[in-house]
Motif scaffolding. Structure first.
Motif, PDB file in Angstrom:
ATOM      1  N   TYR A 140       1.349   4.702   8.068  1.00  0.00           N
ATOM      2  CA  TYR A 140       0.680   4.650   6.787  1.00  0.00           C
ATOM      3  C   TYR A 140       1.761   5.624   5.872  1.00  0.00           C
ATOM      4  CZ  TYR A 140      -3.115   2.696   9.285  1.00  0.00           C
ATOM      5  OH  TYR A 140      -3.713   1.796  10.216  1.00  0.00           O
ATOM      6  N   PRO A 141       2.113   4.885   4.794  1.00  0.00           N
ATOM      7  CA  PRO A 141       2.755   5.581   3.671  1.00  0.00           C
ATOM      8  C   PRO A 141       1.675   6.611   3.016  1.00  0.00           C
ATOM      9  CG  PRO A 141       3.346   3.481   3.526  1.00  0.00           C
ATOM     10  CD  PRO A 141       2.372   3.574   4.340  1.00  0.00           C
ATOM     11  N   ASP A 142       1.955   7.628   2.555  1.00  0.00           N
ATOM     12  CA  ASP A 142       1.172   8.693   1.726  1.00  0.00           C
ATOM     13  C   ASP A 142       1.535   8.563   0.520  1.00  0.00           C
ATOM     14  OD1 ASP A 142      -0.309  10.741   0.767  1.00  0.00           O
ATOM     15  OD2 ASP A 142       0.624  12.357   1.571  1.00  0.00           O
ATOM     16  N   PHE A 143       0.785   7.843  -0.507  1.00  0.00           N
ATOM     17  CA  PHE A 143       1.327   7.502  -1.586  1.00  0.00           C
ATOM     18  C   PHE A 143       0.730   8.782  -2.638  1.00  0.00           C
ATOM     19  CE2 PHE A 143       1.088   3.142   0.124  1.00  0.00           C
ATOM     20  CZ  PHE A 143       2.486   2.863  -0.318  1.00  0.00           C
ATOM     21  N   THR A 144       0.225   9.632  -2.082  1.00  0.00           N
ATOM     22  CA  THR A 144       0.117  10.935  -2.973  1.00  0.00           C
ATOM     23  C   THR A 144       1.104  11.634  -3.115  1.00  0.00           C
ATOM     24  OG1 THR A 144      -1.025  12.251  -1.419  1.00  0.00           O
ATOM     25  CG2 THR A 144      -2.609  10.786  -2.354  1.00  0.00           C
ATOM     26  N   ASP A 145       2.049  11.468  -2.262  1.00  0.00           N
ATOM     27  CA  ASP A 145       3.284  12.198  -2.332  1.00  0.00           C
ATOM     28  C   ASP A 145       4.419  11.718  -3.131  1.00  0.00           C
ATOM     29  OD1 ASP A 145       5.863  13.420  -1.596  1.00  0.00           O
ATOM     30  OD2 ASP A 145       5.540  13.386   0.626  1.00  0.00           O
ATOM     31  N   PRO A 146       4.853  12.290  -4.111  1.00  0.00           N
ATOM     32  CA  PRO A 146       5.861  11.870  -5.123  1.00  0.00           C
ATOM     33  C   PRO A 146       7.066  11.135  -4.504  1.00  0.00           C
ATOM     34  CG  PRO A 146       4.858  14.075  -5.910  1.00  0.00           C
ATOM     35  CD  PRO A 146       4.440  13.617  -4.372  1.00  0.00           C
ATOM     36  N   SER A 147       7.390  11.587  -3.390  1.00  0.00           N
ATOM     37  CA  SER A 147       8.562  11.039  -2.800  1.00  0.00           C
ATOM     38  C   SER A 147       8.238   9.724  -2.111  1.00  0.00           C
ATOM     39  CB  SER A 147       9.040  12.031  -1.470  1.00  0.00           C
ATOM     40  OG  SER A 147       9.227  13.300  -1.838  1.00  0.00           O
ATOM     41  N   ALA A 148       6.956   9.634  -1.748  1.00  0.00           N
ATOM     42  CA  ALA A 148       6.725   8.176  -1.417  1.00  0.00           C
ATOM     43  C   ALA A 148       6.809   6.767  -2.578  1.00  0.00           C
ATOM     44  CB  ALA A 148       5.243   7.910  -0.929  1.00  0.00           C
ATOM     45  N   THR A 149       6.415   7.444  -3.877  1.00  0.00           N
ATOM     46  CA  THR A 149       6.871   6.385  -4.833  1.00  0.00           C
ATOM     47  C   THR A 149       8.320   6.222  -4.791  1.00  0.00           C
ATOM     48  OG1 THR A 149       4.755   7.354  -6.104  1.00  0.00           O
ATOM     49  CG2 THR A 149       6.428   6.002  -7.418  1.00  0.00           C
ATOM     50  N   SER A 150       9.225   7.114  -4.855  1.00  0.00           N
ATOM     51  CA  SER A 150      10.627   6.929  -4.773  1.00  0.00           C
ATOM     52  C   SER A 150      10.806   5.929  -3.637  1.00  0.00           C
ATOM     53  CB  SER A 150      11.385   8.214  -4.781  1.00  0.00           C
ATOM     54  OG  SER A 150      10.972   8.906  -5.770  1.00  0.00           O
ATOM     55  N   TRP A 151      10.493   6.070  -2.424  1.00  0.00           N
ATOM     56  CA  TRP A 151      10.800   5.483  -1.411  1.00  0.00           C
ATOM     57  C   TRP A 151      10.099   3.956  -1.468  1.00  0.00           C
ATOM     58  CZ3 TRP A 151       6.598   3.517   1.494  1.00  0.00           C
ATOM     59  CH2 TRP A 151       6.685   2.876   2.808  1.00  0.00           C
ATOM     60  N   SER A 174      -3.699   5.266  -5.380  1.00  0.00           N
ATOM     61  CA  SER A 174      -2.482   5.816  -5.124  1.00  0.00           C
ATOM     62  C   SER A 174      -1.462   4.795  -5.130  1.00  0.00           C
ATOM     63  CB  SER A 174      -2.484   6.951  -4.197  1.00  0.00           C
ATOM     64  OG  SER A 174      -2.762   6.570  -2.871  1.00  0.00           O
ATOM     65  N   MET A 175      -1.637   3.959  -4.045  1.00  0.00           N
ATOM     66  CA  MET A 175      -0.951   2.672  -3.858  1.00  0.00           C
ATOM     67  C   MET A 175      -0.498   2.005  -5.045  1.00  0.00           C
ATOM     68  SD  MET A 175      -0.790  -0.068  -0.843  1.00  0.00           S
ATOM     69  CE  MET A 175       0.397  -1.303  -0.601  1.00  0.00           C
ATOM     70  N   SER A 176      -1.488   1.659  -5.967  1.00  0.00           N
ATOM     71  CA  SER A 176      -1.570   0.685  -7.215  1.00  0.00           C
ATOM     72  C   SER A 176      -0.583   1.568  -8.183  1.00  0.00           C
ATOM     73  CB  SER A 176      -2.993   0.609  -7.765  1.00  0.00           C
ATOM     74  OG  SER A 176      -3.638   0.026  -6.905  1.00  0.00           O
ATOM     75  N   VAL A 177      -0.739   2.929  -8.534  1.00  0.00           N
ATOM     76  CA  VAL A 177      -0.006   3.936  -9.290  1.00  0.00           C
ATOM     77  C   VAL A 177       1.453   3.582  -8.768  1.00  0.00           C
ATOM     78  CG1 VAL A 177       0.422   5.932 -10.080  1.00  0.00           C
ATOM     79  CG2 VAL A 177      -2.203   5.251 -10.025  1.00  0.00           C
ATOM     80  N   ALA A 178       1.655   3.772  -7.526  1.00  0.00           N
ATOM     81  CA  ALA A 178       3.137   3.862  -6.975  1.00  0.00           C
ATOM     82  C   ALA A 178       3.828   2.322  -7.396  1.00  0.00           C
ATOM     83  CB  ALA A 178       3.054   4.209  -5.288  1.00  0.00           C
ATOM     84  N   THR A 179       2.872   1.407  -7.241  1.00  0.00           N
ATOM     85  CA  THR A 179       3.409   0.090  -7.209  1.00  0.00           C
ATOM     86  C   THR A 179       3.738  -0.302  -8.622  1.00  0.00           C
ATOM     87  OG1 THR A 179       2.137  -0.596  -4.826  1.00  0.00           O
ATOM     88  CG2 THR A 179       3.124  -2.472  -6.656  1.00  0.00           C
ATOM     89  N   HIS A 180       2.745   0.148  -9.517  1.00  0.00           N
ATOM     90  CA  HIS A 180       2.926   0.235 -10.799  1.00  0.00           C
ATOM     91  C   HIS A 180       4.482   0.646 -11.473  1.00  0.00           C
ATOM     92  CE1 HIS A 180       1.747  -0.298 -15.260  1.00  0.00           C
ATOM     93  NE2 HIS A 180       2.040   1.053 -15.111  1.00  0.00           N
ATOM     94  N   GLU A 181       4.474   1.735 -10.999  1.00  0.00           N
ATOM     95  CA  GLU A 181       5.838   2.567 -11.102  1.00  0.00           C
ATOM     96  C   GLU A 181       6.948   1.764 -10.568  1.00  0.00           C
ATOM     97  OE1 GLU A 181       6.289   5.178 -13.338  1.00  0.00           O
ATOM     98  OE2 GLU A 181       3.990   4.535 -13.797  1.00  0.00           O
ATOM     99  N   ALA A 182       6.659   1.347  -9.419  1.00  0.00           N
ATOM    100  CA  ALA A 182       8.002   0.646  -8.896  1.00  0.00           C
ATOM    101  C   ALA A 182       8.327  -0.791  -9.706  1.00  0.00           C
ATOM    102  CB  ALA A 182       7.645   0.380  -7.432  1.00  0.00           C
TER     103      ALA A 182
END
Length: 1763
Positions: free
Chosen positions: A326-337, A424-432
């Motif tokens: 499970y990716p931890d989308f609260t980790d800023p590094s996960a958004t980059s990944w 957190s996954m939505s935010v990361a995907t939005h940023e991606a």
């Protein structure tokens, strides 16, 4: 713990306060809510607090209303339990999510809603995908609205209380509240999104129609679907790729076998070239596989969630590898990944947006592959009421179907962050996607959401079902997410799970076309629709008519997309809603709970049809000016309907759409995609309000640029319409025009004009006449050929006034019209005065009007069947007697002794219609006058009124009653002055009227005027009249009423109660009488018995059924003639008919029960075996009787005796020597029940009644006894105890009296059920000891109905006896009904929220709501056994399914081998009420009285009954909820067999799945049964070589008779193909059997590709109204060749009683399964060892053992390796 309270006045409309631990930091939600830079200048609120104990109060300044007040108490602040309560200013509460709320307005009656993100389908009220602790409350004072956000992400409960109040309970974090003051609901959404984030602006193409399916399985299939849509020219913008495009369900991969990376890429490029888009799904989980880039790079970058000891947590989701991480989308590094992976994959597949799923986060194992540690994080001290809190292994905790709560993430424990995972996954995907599409807007669609997620993602409502009930729920969900700040929402059109039916999918496509997010999506393995046979639910998958109509409604959507896009712009910039509740615009609707309609913005009203089979829809018309958009574009809605609820027509191809006056709506001509529609000409719809003004705006940009709003690169155009000096002016004013565009407004529609404008000017240039069209009917002007560029300002003017008679321009007209009107009135007044004398002279009473002459014509033999008896009271009248009555007389052509009447009614007599019909709101009335009708007896009615009420599409009500005058053209014609007129008696039982009237009927009702006759015809097939009264005269006299109905066919069933030899009636001049009477074992088949049921069902030659209910309780008979025709004759009341048009027999019964009331569900124990004797002589004999059966191992539940338990047969007394209280208590300790008999007779022969017999004393004292004709003296009869009086159950206090004395008896003898007997009422003398007054017309009426005796008071009370509701003559047949209702009431009070069992001997239409029925005394004969089966069948038709006969007969002895008793026990085992009851001086016939093989056989039959009780209980649930007949003849289910099945009554269906064919002949070891044209399987052992349980019944015999083996120890019973039933291992009684393992029987359809279906209803077996209160369990089963799915739909029972012991499924048997699973059998994705299942290749039976599944969760058995 020391607490700190922080209070912030953030804005004038926003207050923030937070309660934290003053000494230690605690977790707080990492959501940033910006504080304004300046202090509020004029807050709308005041804050105060109390010190000891602390509480906080927030008050609205303007009204003084307390909107938050925690002084109610309960503030608790512990480490893992925080609680705060507040009073609510009103009960009008909305919000909290995510749940499957069935209504928008909350129930505040101690209703708890739990929030904690969960992967589960939205089919019940459990916690779902999102977490939104936010609600809105409308204050009653001033209709002001406020809302409250509880900013906390831990698992929580919120409980609404009726005071009203609200309690928050959470297991972590802090108490952090934001209060928004509105004051309007729409203001609240603006203020809320200002705080948590405005909703994201989707690209324009995302507003187009979208299509998806899980399990297209190959790119070829995807291409085929796309081609079908293009060929059908159905608009579509977006196609989805679900997880089947992936390699082994792994993110960022492609299945190279079925899709192929290059092939898929080429396909997506082709979509783009055609103006379409492709969206892919990505799940939250990453498959654990070395070499898989996503996994390898995630490990390297250390972005996966960890266990407490630092290891990567491993679970199991879709990836077909050993584990998922499970990716931890609260980790800023996960958004980059994540961004890198998304960007790289876009290079391979050029997707356009991302759909993220399963992100609650879901886990297919509890916690992790190694489980979770036992600690207070995973299992906290307080466990909110989440689904799965008690897991399958019995453990409790928070981690069912997700990961461990003590898992470690970047921001802390998953315990606090769980509900933030999707956010957190939505935010990361939005940023991606900003990286993937740096200059273009994309979109995110997420299943799991949290507060503020709407700024990053849209949301669909999850894995719904293809069920009608889900459609209205989808509107509620959509409106709630509007409150939560989400604009881009919708549900899966046509449903995700299960097969969508034609009508449902079409209706869903209509409403779905107006979801902001419109997508048709369905799940794998649910392809087949029984109505269409297609294997998908996309619009082109059905027929051309379906496709055309979906295209039509989608083109409306596409046409209005500029308007919808503008609404999204407003939402993004100001925070308004797109899909809007009516309440937001019309606050006066508060409390109406209008959630079956919704608005787009403020101006577009959508009113869909949400119920099956409906062609009308109930619609609230808000208080404004409205115009029809869909059906009659531009036509104004009747102003008188404003602010009311009305019924609108809505045929299958129509959804009602309305535009609100005062608004301008931009539109654009549609195309098949938005790329092309955006190039088409634009136009405006101008809908004028009452002030002749309107306004609106258009937002327009390129539809996809990411920064168009920020850079101002768009067009914003304002529209306004005003009227001045008779000139209407439309101003088009762009305020921002930085986006260049050549589009123009070419068409303008102006709605609501009241006069014809003569010319129009566009920018000062006249509009040419060919471009100027005015529709006078709709009052709509259409201007075409315009060229008004959308980037420029324009003025359009109309030179005529908008409304007549308004403004100065009409002064001159009125000056001319005034004198003309006055002159006309003077002329008409003079004419009236001249004519008045003539009118008065000629206006005579109807009784004095002249009659027409009629003549008789000779009737040849071929017309003899047409004759109607004109002398029904005399068998063979003479010619002189006949002619003296005014009838026709012709000798019959055969023996004069034949039943063909020689004296018959002439034609052309009866009544004629006077004047035109008088239209009423629910039908119309006709006024009739008597014409030259033979006088039968006396006091014929001269004037009648016919009330025709077309109540529903399948129900017609026709009531004919006497009328004392007629209103006709403003004149009143009184009846003869020498007659004292009073209203006639009508049955004092209310029948259920439909909540709304249907505008479309499936019948046509016609009438003729002279003479008056009625005809009822089916609309779709008018080959036959269902009823036609033209055959004979309508007769309406004081004590004789007659009407004849000609039928389409002689296939006739019904009328009761009688002992019948056959179910179907013979039409050979038979008479059938109805009038409640005590029965005797020697009564013949025509003798009227205990019940009174004037209902019949008829089936025409096409196989269509209809039913007729005669709502009349007087003594009556029906005369059945070969025409075929039914002649109703009754001795009083009125002619009151309900006709039900079916068209299937089952639907007829459902419709009938909608009128009379649905039957109750008896307690589960009542379905067990009942054993009793009329007299046990003493207590020892009773206890030995019970002990014999216990020792014999016979399962039974209920013991009962006759009335010898009483002292001297006195009702409500107890003789301890006959039945010991300790014995009953011992029964209860063994979980068995005791039932008592009660009679309505109260002994009056008690010298000291006041002291010795309270029931009679107080009944007489309070006037609750049946009286003699003087209305003062009790009517005395004779019963078991001697002279007796009778309770008057029609008295309003009778139920209370009856219940009070039942309670007194219950204290002495704790009985469990009441058996009402002798409640016709029976009397041991005729009328009274002193006889009845034979001069009374009530005791000696002029016409004696064809009953078993001409004496109406035989063995009952005198007919002139008086009751509270009238005279016994009218009420007699209702006595049993009212006594059953009183006994049911008494039982419900005794049992305190539990169901008591009530049985009744006498009954009327609707008694099934209160009681079951036993068929009375019978004999131990084969004939009586056969007749008992017919009786049970009929009472299911009459709406009393819980019915049975005395097994083995009440009286009579048998042969030594008791073959009859064994066979009868076999029959009784499969009937709803199974009881053995023997009369005094009769030998015992209970199983314990036998030994050897007889005992063994009877015991085995009892066990088999207990085995099928779960199935039978489920079928009784359907009878209660749906109105189904439980026991029914085969023609109900197989009416398509027509002639073959109409006469079959020697077998029956038990529910929809079991065919029972009992042995009815002595010595028979075979049964000849009718094998319906359907697949059936043996459900018994015929003891023949090669045939076993599950073998196929010979397919060659379908539709014919077949002989099967029936050994003495077996009853032939068969399970129907295509159905699934649940059985259970039997126990000694239902208490024990209910805990035993369940077995599922899957009877495969003949074509194994089709789906078998079934269900299970389960509750605690005794609590009242478990279905209505949602405290039950309901499972549905679906099976095909490859699998069995068990879906849990409701589990409210667990919330009601979480300690209940539930049975578990431990065995599954497939019969007729064509596929041998080999060794590939999986249970819940776990392979089952071959030692646990066997497949019989010869008989195609698969038996699965060694499983253990609960009935509160979903399960699945795959017969091959699951995908």
């Amino acid at each position: 713990m020391n607490l700190k309270v922080e209070v912030e006045f953030q804005t004038d409309s926003r207050l923030h306060f937070k309660i934290t631990d003053a000494d230690s930091p605690r977790f707080e939600v990492p959501l940033v809510i910006d504080k304004p830079n300046k202090q509020p200048s004029d807050p709308m609120y005041e804050v105060s607090y109390k010190s000891n104990p602390f509480s906080i109060q927030v008050r609205r300044k303007s009204t003084g209303v307390l909107i938050f007040d925690s002084s109610v108490g309960g503030l608790t602040y512990e480490d893992q339990f925080l609680q705060l309560s507040t009073k609510l200013p009103s009960k009008y509460v909305y919000g909290f999510g995510e749940h499957n709320h069935q209504r928008f307005l909350h129930d505040v009656d101690y209703k708890t809603w739990t929030m904690f993100s969960r992967d589960v389908a939205p089919v019940d009220e459990w916690n779902l995908y999102g977490h939104h602790p936010y609600h809105m409350c409308i204050e009653e004072r001033g209709n002001n609205a406020h809302s409250i956000l509880f900013l906390n992400s831990n698992a929580m409960d919120v409980t609404l209380q009726p005071s009203p109040a609200l309690t928050y309970r959470t297991i972590g974090g802090v108490l952090d509240f934001y209060i928004f003051l509105g004051p309007t609901p729409e203001n609240l959404v603006t203020q809320y999104t200002e705080a948590v984030g405005r909703p994201a602006m989707p690209p324009y193409w995302a507003l187009g129609f979208q299509l998806s399916r899980w399990n297209y399985n190959s790119l070829d299939r995807v291409k085929q679907v796309v081609k079908e849509m293009r060929d059908a020219e159905i608009p579509m913008d977006v196609l989805y790729g679900d997880i089947d495009y992936m390699d082994r369900y792994m993110d960022f991969t492609v299945d190279e076998t079925n899709y192929g990376t290059q092939n898929l890429s080429d396909f997506v490029d082709d979509l783009h070239a055609r103006g379409q888009r492709y969206i892919i799904i990505l799940d939250h989980c990453i498959g654990k596989e070395v070499g898989y880039e996503a996994y390898d790079t995630g490990l390297t970058q250390d972005i996966f969630i960890k266990t407490p000891d630092g290891q990567v947590l491993e679970g199991e989701v879709w990836p077909a590898v050993n584990a998922s991480v499970y990716p931890d989308f609260t980790d800023p590094s996960a958004t980059s990944w994540w961004t890198s992976l998304c960007d790289s994959f876009h290079d391979e597949i050029a997707y356009d947006a991302l759909w993220i799923d399963m992100n609650e986060p879901s886990n297919f194992v509890a916690g992790s592959q190694t489980g979770c540690e036992e600690n207070t994080i995973n299992n906290p001290p307080y466990l909110p009421n989440i689904l799965g809190r008690i897991m399958q292994d019995g453990k409790r905790g928070l981690y069912d179907k997700t990961i461990c709560m003590d898992a470690k993430q970047y921001l802390g424990n998953h315990y606090n962050l769980h509900s933030l995972y999707g956010h957190s996954m939505s935010v990361a995907t939005h940023e991606a996607l900003k990286t993937v599409f740096p200059t273009k807007r994309s979109m995110v669609l997420s299943r799991s959401t949290y507060v503020g997620s709407g700024a990053y993602t849209g949301h669909w409502l999850g894995d719904n079902q293809s069920q009608w009930r889900q459609m209205p729920w989808s509107i509620v969900g959509m409106l709630e997410f509007s409150l939560f700040g989400f604009t881009y929402t919708g549900s899966d059109i046509c449903g995700f799970w299960y097969a969508a039916t034609y009508e449902m999918c079409l209706r869903w496509s209509q409403v779905g076309a107006f979801y902001p997010f419109a997508r048709n999506h369905n799940g794998r393995d649910w392809p087949v629709s029984t109505l269409t046979g297609v294997k998908a639910q996309h619009p082109a998958a059905f027929d051309d008519v379906f496709s055309a109509n979906v295209k039509k409604v989608l083109e409306i959507r596409y046409k209005l997309l500029p308007f919808l896009y503008t609404l999204f712009y407003e939402a993004t910039t100001t925070g308004t809603t797109v899909a809007r509740p009516i309440l937001h615009e019309f606050p006066e609707t508060l409390g109406m709970n209008l959630d079956r309609q919704f608005l787009w913005g403020a101006s577009f009203l959508i009113t869909p049809v949400l119920e099956e089979g409906k062609t009308t829809v109930e619609a609230y018309i808000p208080n404004a000016r409205w115009y029809d958009y869909y059906d009659s574009p531009g036509k104004e809605v009747d102003p008188s309907l404003r602010g009311t609820t009305t019924v609108l027509d809505a045929d299958l191809m129509t959804i009602n759409l309305h535009i609100r006056g005062g608004y301008v709506i931009p539109f654009q001509e549609p195309a098949n995609t938005t790329v092309y529609s955006r190039m088409n000409p634009m136009g405006l719809i101008v809908a004028l309000d009452e002030n002749e003004s309107a306004s609106g705006q258009l937002f327009w940009d390129d539809g996809e640029s990411r920064d168009s709003l920020a850079n101002g690169e768009y067009i914003l155009t304002e529209f306004s319409v005003e009227k001045a000096s008779g000139m209407g002016t439309l101003q088009i004013t762009p305020s921002i025009t930085k986006y260049g565009n050549t589009l123009a407004f070419e068409t303008i529609h102006v709605m609501g004009l009241k006069s014809v404008p003569t010319t129009a000017m566009a920018n000062g240039v006249p509009v040419q006449s060919q471009n100027f069209q005015f529709d006078d009917d709709k009052k709509m002007l259409t201007l075409t050929g315009l060229d008004l560029g959308i980037t420029n300002s324009h003025t359009v003017q109309l030179d005529a006034p908008f409304l007549l008679n308004r403004g100065d321009d009409h002064t001159a007209d009125m000056a001319l019209k005034g004198p003309l009107i006055v002159g006309l009135c003077v002329f008409l007044g003079c004419l009236f005065l001249v004519m008045l004398p003539s009118l008065i002279v000629t206006a005579r009473p109807y009784s004095n009007w002249r009659f027409r002459e009629v003549q008789c014509e000779y009737s040849a033999q071929n017309e003899e069947n047409n004759r109607l008896d004109c002398f029904p009271e005399l068998k063979m009248p003479t010619e002189r007697e006949c002619q003296a009555r005014g009838c026709c007389y012709v000798d019959v052509t055969v023996n004069r002794e034949a039943v063909v009447p020689e004296c018959y009614l002439p034609r052309g007599v009866g009544y004629e219609v006077m004047g035109a019909k008088q239209v009423l709101t629910s039908g119309y009335e006709l006024y009739l006058q008597r014409i030259n009708t033979p006088r039968f007896f006396h006091r014929e009615a001269e004037n009648l009124v016919v009330h025709v009420d077309e109540q529903a599409e399948n129900r017609l009500h026709v009531k004919i009653s006497e009328y004392h005058y007629v209103n006709y053209q403003d004149w009143k014609f009184p009846v003869k002055m020498d007659r004292l007129w009073e209203p006639r008696y009508e049955v004092p039982i209310e029948v259920t009227r439909p909540a709304r009237q249907s505008a479309w009927k499936d019948y046509i009702f016609n009438y003729t005027t002279n003479p008056f006759t009625m005809q009822l015809t089916r609309r779709i097939s008018n080959r036959f009249n269902m009823i036609d009264t033209s055959l004979g005269a309508l007769v309406f006299e004081d004590q004789f009423l007659q009407i004849t109905m000609k039928l389409p066919n002689s296939v006739l069933y019904g009328f009761g109660e009688h002992k019948k030899k056959r179910l179907r009636h013979g039409m050979n001049w038979r008479n059938v009488g109805m009038f409640s009477a005590p029965g005797h074992v020697d009564d013949d088949q025509n003798a009227n018995l205990y019940g009174h049921h004037p209902f019949f069902m008829n089936i025409d030659d096409d196989g269509n059924a209809f039913g007729v209910y005669f709502h009349n309780s007087n003594a009556m008979d029906v005369h059945l003639t070969p025409m075929p025709a039914v002649t109703w004759r009754t001795t009083g009341g009125i002619l009151d008919f309900y006709i039900f048009t079916g068209p299937t027999p089952q639907q007829v019964i459902q419709q009938y029960q909608e009128v009379i009331g649905r039957p109750e569900i008896p307690p589960y124990w009542a379905l067990g075996l009942h054993l009793g004797m009329e007299s046990f002589q003493n207590a020892d004999a009773l206890e030995k009787f019970v002990d014999d059966n216990i020792k014999a191992g016979v399962p039974f539940d209920v013991v009962f005796s006759g009335m010898d338990y009483q002292n001297y047969y006195l009702t409500f007394t107890h003789n301890e020597e006959k039945v010991r209280k300790a014995f009953v208590e011992d029964l209860h300790s063994k979980y068995m029940k005791y039932a008592i008999h009660l009679t309505p007779a109260l002994s009056s022969h008690q010298p000291r009644a006041k002291f010795d017999y309270f029931p009679f004393y107080y009944a007489e004292k309070h006037g609750i006894l049946v009286n003699r004709s003087d209305k003062l003296t009790p009517a005395f009869g004779v019963s078991w105890h001697g002279e007796t009086a009778y309770m008057d159950f029609t008295h309003e206090f009778a139920k209370v009296h009856w219940a009070a004395f039942a309670q007194g008896l219950h204290d002495e003898l704790p009985f469990d059920g009441i058996i009402m007997t002798e409640n016709e009422p029976a009397n041991f003398v005729n009328g009274a000891r002193s006889g009845c007054d034979l001069e009374s017309k009530w005791n000696n009426p002029p016409y004696n109905a064809k009953l078993k005796t001409s004496m109406l008071f035989r063995e009952t009370l005198c007919m002139d006896s008086q009751m509270a509701k009238g005279i016994n003559y009218n009420l007699h047949s209702l006595y049993g009904h009212f006594s059953a209702e009183a006994s049911n009431y008494a039982g419900s009070l005794l049992k305190n929220n539990k169901r008591a069992m009530t049985l009744t001997r006498a009954s009327f239409a609707g008694t099934g709501q209160f009681a079951g029925h036993f068929l009375g005394r019978n004999k131990a004969t084969w004939e009586d056994m056969y007749q008992s089966m017919i009786g049970v069948d009929e009472f299911n038709m009459f709406g009393i399914p819980f019915t049975g006969a005395d097994i083995c007969g009440t009286t009579g002895e048998m042969s030594v081998d008791s073959e009859l008793c064994q066979r009868w026990m076999q029959l009784g085992a499969y009937q709803p009420l199974a009881r053995i009851f023997r009369a005094t001086n009769s030998s015992r016939m209970d199983p314990g009285a036998f030994t050897g093989s007889v005992l063994a056989n009877m015991r085995e039959m009892a066990r088999r009954r207990y085995r099928v009780l779960p199935y039978m209980y489920t079928q009784i649930y359907h009878a209660h909820v749906d109105g189904y007949a439980l026991v029914r003849a085969p023609f109900y289910d197989f009416n398509f067999d027509k002639l073959n099945v109409w006469d079959v009554d020697w077998e029956y269906m038990l529910g929809n799945s079991l065919l029972v064919a009992p042995v009815m002949e002595e010595g028979a070891r075979q049964v000849t049964l009718y094998h319906p044209d359907w697949r059936f399987y043996y459900f018994y052992d015929p003891q023949e070589a090669g045939i076993v349980v599950g073998s196929i019944l010979d397919s060659a015999s379908e539709g014919t008779n077949i002989t099967v083996s029936a050994p003495l120890n077996e009853i032939p019973i068969f399970i129907r193909g295509g159905y699934i039933i649940v059985t259970q291992e039997p126990g000694n009684n239902t208490y024990y059997s209910r805990m035993n393992p369940l077995e599922i029987w899957v009877a495969m359809p003949e074509n194994n590709e089709d789906i078998a279906r079934g269900d299970l209803f389960w509750d605690d077996g005794e609590t009242l109204n478990t279905y209505e209160r949602n405290i039950d369990i309901y499972m549905e089963f679906f099976a095909d060749l490859l699998k069995l799915e068990m879906l849990s739909q409701r589990i409210g029972l667990m919330e009601y009683n979480d300690k209940i012991i539930l049975p578990r499924i431990q065995k599954v048997t497939f019969v007729g399964l064509q596929k041998n699973p080999g060794n590939q059998l999986y249970v819940d994705n776990v392979q089952l060892g071959t030692e646990f299942f066997d497949y019989d290749v010869t008989n195609r039976v698969l038996e699965i053992r060694g499983i253990d599944m609960d009935i509160t969760s979903d399960h699945r058995i795959d017969l091959q390796a699951p995908n």
